[in-house]
Scaffold this motif. Structure first.
Motif, PDB file in Angstrom:
ATOM      1  N   TRP A 159       0.825  -1.204   0.000  1.00 26.56           N
ATOM      2  CA  TRP A 159       0.000   0.000   0.000  1.00 26.56           C
ATOM      3  C   TRP A 159       0.864   1.259   0.000  1.00 26.56           C
ATOM      4  CZ3 TRP A 159      -0.865   3.134   4.675  1.00 26.56           C
ATOM      5  CH2 TRP A 159      -1.699   4.219   4.422  1.00 26.56           C
ATOM      6  N   THR A 160       1.867   1.311   0.853  1.00 30.24           N
ATOM      7  CA  THR A 160       2.742   2.478   0.937  1.00 30.24           C
ATOM      8  C   THR A 160       3.451   2.731  -0.388  1.00 30.24           C
ATOM      9  OG1 THR A 160       3.127   2.053   3.290  1.00 30.24           O
ATOM     10  CG2 THR A 160       4.663   3.522   2.181  1.00 30.24           C
ATOM     11  N   ASN A 162       2.601   1.723  -3.492  1.00 32.91           N
ATOM     12  CA  ASN A 162       1.685   2.108  -4.563  1.00 32.91           C
ATOM     13  C   ASN A 162       1.127   3.514  -4.355  1.00 32.91           C
ATOM     14  OD1 ASN A 162       1.967  -0.294  -5.996  1.00 32.91           O
ATOM     15  ND2 ASN A 162       0.335  -1.305  -4.868  1.00 32.91           N
ATOM     16  N   ALA A 163       0.835   3.872  -3.103  1.00 26.94           N
ATOM     17  CA  ALA A 163       0.342   5.226  -2.829  1.00 26.94           C
ATOM     18  C   ALA A 163       1.399   6.264  -3.173  1.00 26.94           C
ATOM     19  CB  ALA A 163      -0.069   5.346  -1.355  1.00 26.94           C
ATOM     20  N   TRP A 164       2.666   5.959  -2.900  1.00 31.68           N
ATOM     21  CA  TRP A 164       3.755   6.870  -3.231  1.00 31.68           C
ATOM     22  C   TRP A 164       3.896   7.019  -4.744  1.00 31.68           C
ATOM     23  CZ3 TRP A 164       6.321  10.821  -2.035  1.00 31.68           C
ATOM     24  CH2 TRP A 164       7.593  11.089  -2.538  1.00 31.68           C
ATOM     25  N   ALA A 167       1.004   9.242  -5.936  1.00 31.63           N
ATOM     26  CA  ALA A 167       1.227  10.650  -5.583  1.00 31.63           C
ATOM     27  C   ALA A 167       2.288  11.277  -6.483  1.00 31.63           C
ATOM     28  CB  ALA A 167       1.637  10.760  -4.116  1.00 31.63           C
ATOM     29  N   VAL A 258      -5.535  12.048  -5.055  1.00 26.67           N
ATOM     30  CA  VAL A 258      -4.599  11.277  -4.231  1.00 26.67           C
ATOM     31  C   VAL A 258      -5.314  10.682  -3.022  1.00 26.67           C
ATOM     32  CG1 VAL A 258      -2.550  11.406  -2.779  1.00 26.67           C
ATOM     33  CG2 VAL A 258      -2.598  12.617  -4.957  1.00 26.67           C
ATOM     34  N   VAL A 259      -6.195  11.473  -2.410  1.00 26.09           N
ATOM     35  CA  VAL A 259      -6.923  10.994  -1.236  1.00 26.09           C
ATOM     36  C   VAL A 259      -7.800   9.806  -1.596  1.00 26.09           C
ATOM     37  CG1 VAL A 259      -8.570  11.614   0.569  1.00 26.09           C
ATOM     38  CG2 VAL A 259      -6.892  13.291  -0.231  1.00 26.09           C
ATOM     39  N   VAL A 262      -5.646   6.752  -2.144  1.00 24.87           N
ATOM     40  CA  VAL A 262      -5.112   6.156  -0.916  1.00 24.87           C
ATOM     41  C   VAL A 262      -6.058   5.064  -0.422  1.00 24.87           C
ATOM     42  CG1 VAL A 262      -4.716   6.594   1.529  1.00 24.87           C
ATOM     43  CG2 VAL A 262      -3.693   8.098  -0.168  1.00 24.87           C
ATOM     44  N   LEU A 265      -6.060   2.086  -3.009  1.00 26.75           N
ATOM     45  CA  LEU A 265      -4.832   1.293  -2.932  1.00 26.75           C
ATOM     46  C   LEU A 265      -4.725   0.549  -1.608  1.00 26.75           C
ATOM     47  CD1 LEU A 265      -2.395   3.794  -4.660  1.00 26.75           C
ATOM     48  CD2 LEU A 265      -3.129   1.578  -5.537  1.00 26.75           C
ATOM     49  N   ALA A 266      -5.322   1.098  -0.558  1.00 23.99           N
ATOM     50  CA  ALA A 266      -5.360   0.360   0.709  1.00 23.99           C
ATOM     51  C   ALA A 266      -6.190  -0.908   0.536  1.00 23.99           C
ATOM     52  CB  ALA A 266      -5.949   1.236   1.810  1.00 23.99           C
TER      53      ALA A 266
END
Length: 329
Positions: A159-160, A162-164, A167, A258-259, A262, A265-266
């Motif tokens: 998750w971290t 993919n979120a990065w 973003a 992005v929100v 998040v 992707l979580a």
């Protein structure tokens, strides 16, 4: 209008309002005076914007009025209604507005991945570029499947990461090259791995392991790429707006994406961490992945369509977005 003369005449009122705003305590008469001056300066700002839109004066008066409004009405503290509106209206509106960009990115990505995959699977030279025969055998028979380790720490890492990536893709959108580079690299990587798995007779394993989480995960990356490219396009083709205004508006609206991503992707990280590598039947894994994707699509297509029809864009409201100089044309 002579701006210098206007500033000279009304400057004492501006300075008096600033003095009152800075005071820690006001008596009743001073509070009434501040409200009266606030209304007067608001009129002055409107006059300056329409007759002599000097950026320095507009910025000064806008800042002064914002601080005065805070003293008069109190600082805004987001409540649950703000959070609910942001999640149920603002984010879906921003996602919905780029739906066609998302579709275009999706089709382009899949086309590149399929072309690369077919070439690697059918061209010995392209297959050799994936590594030595022993390295390929090790990856196909062991490394690919063992990567999906069903536990919470793995889901958190996925998750971290993919979120990065999402973003960065949106933040680098202004360059026009950033989103394309990220998407192209991912398409080539996925296509190459799929082609190598197919060449070794394991295409079914590849699809079984990548589909459950990949449906939502890749869709989120496609959305991020679309948002980044849309920001770039606002700079290239701003329409009747100034480039700076168009870029600011689209940047604020689309970075809310992005929100939304998040959360998406979580969810895909949980599927990848607990479903993809589990002992569940392959069809159950794919159904779970398809349901996760369906939830995300329903979220931004249904709620987003409703929000856009109501006039929402995903941008901040006028008070939070700040003042914009009027333009002719």
């Amino acid at each position: 209008m002579d701006l210098d003369a206007f500033s000279t005449v009304h400057g004492p009122e501006w300075r008096r309002l600033e003095e009152l705003v800075r005071r820690r305590r006001l008596d009743g008469a001073e509070a009434d005076e501040m409200v009266r001056l606030y209304q007067a300066v608001a009129t002055h700002l409107s006059t300056v914007r329409s007759a002599a839109p000097d950026p320095v004066t507009v910025a000064r008066l806008s800042d002064l009025l914002a601080r005065a409004r805070t003293r008069i009405a109190g600082a805004h503290e987001p409540g649950w209604s703000d959070v609910t509106r942001f999640v149920a209206v603002t984010v879906p509106a921003a996602l919905y507005r780029i739906r066609w960009w998302t579709l275009a990115v999706t089709l382009a990505f899949l086309a590149v991945a399929v072309v690369v995959g077919v070439r690697v699977a059918t061209d010995p030279e392209a297959l050799a570029a994936m590594g030595t025969p022993s390295e390929q055998e090790q990856y196909v028979r062991h490394a690919f499947a063992s990567y999906y380790d069903p536990k919470l720490s793995f889901a958190a890492v996925v998750w971290t990461n993919n979120a990065w990536i999402a973003a960065q893709t949106i933040a680098l959108g202004i360059t026009g090259i950033g989103p394309v580079w990220v998407l192209l690299n991912n398409a080539v990587a996925i296509g190459g791995i799929g082609g190598m798995m197919a060449a070794h007779g394991e295409l079914g394993l590849f699809l079984t392991l990548i589909t459950p989480h990949g449906l939502l995960e890749l869709t989120a990356i496609f959305v991020a790429g679309a948002a980044g490219l849309r920001i770039f396009w606002a700079w290239v083709s701003p329409g009747p707006r100034r480039r700076a205004d168009a870029l600011a508006t689209e940047g604020r609206a689309l970075f809310t994406v992005v929100v939304g991503l998040v959360g998406a992707l979580a969810l895909s990280g949980l599927v990848e961490g607990f479903v993809t590598g589990s002992s569940l039947p392959w069809w159950v894994k794919i159904v779970v992945g398809a349901l996760a994707l369906a939830v995300f699509l329903a979220y931004f297509l249904v709620l987003g369509r409703r929000a856009v029809r109501a006039g929402e864009t995903g941008d901040l409201d006028a008070d939070r977005a700040g003042a914009v100089l009027p333009t002719a044309g």
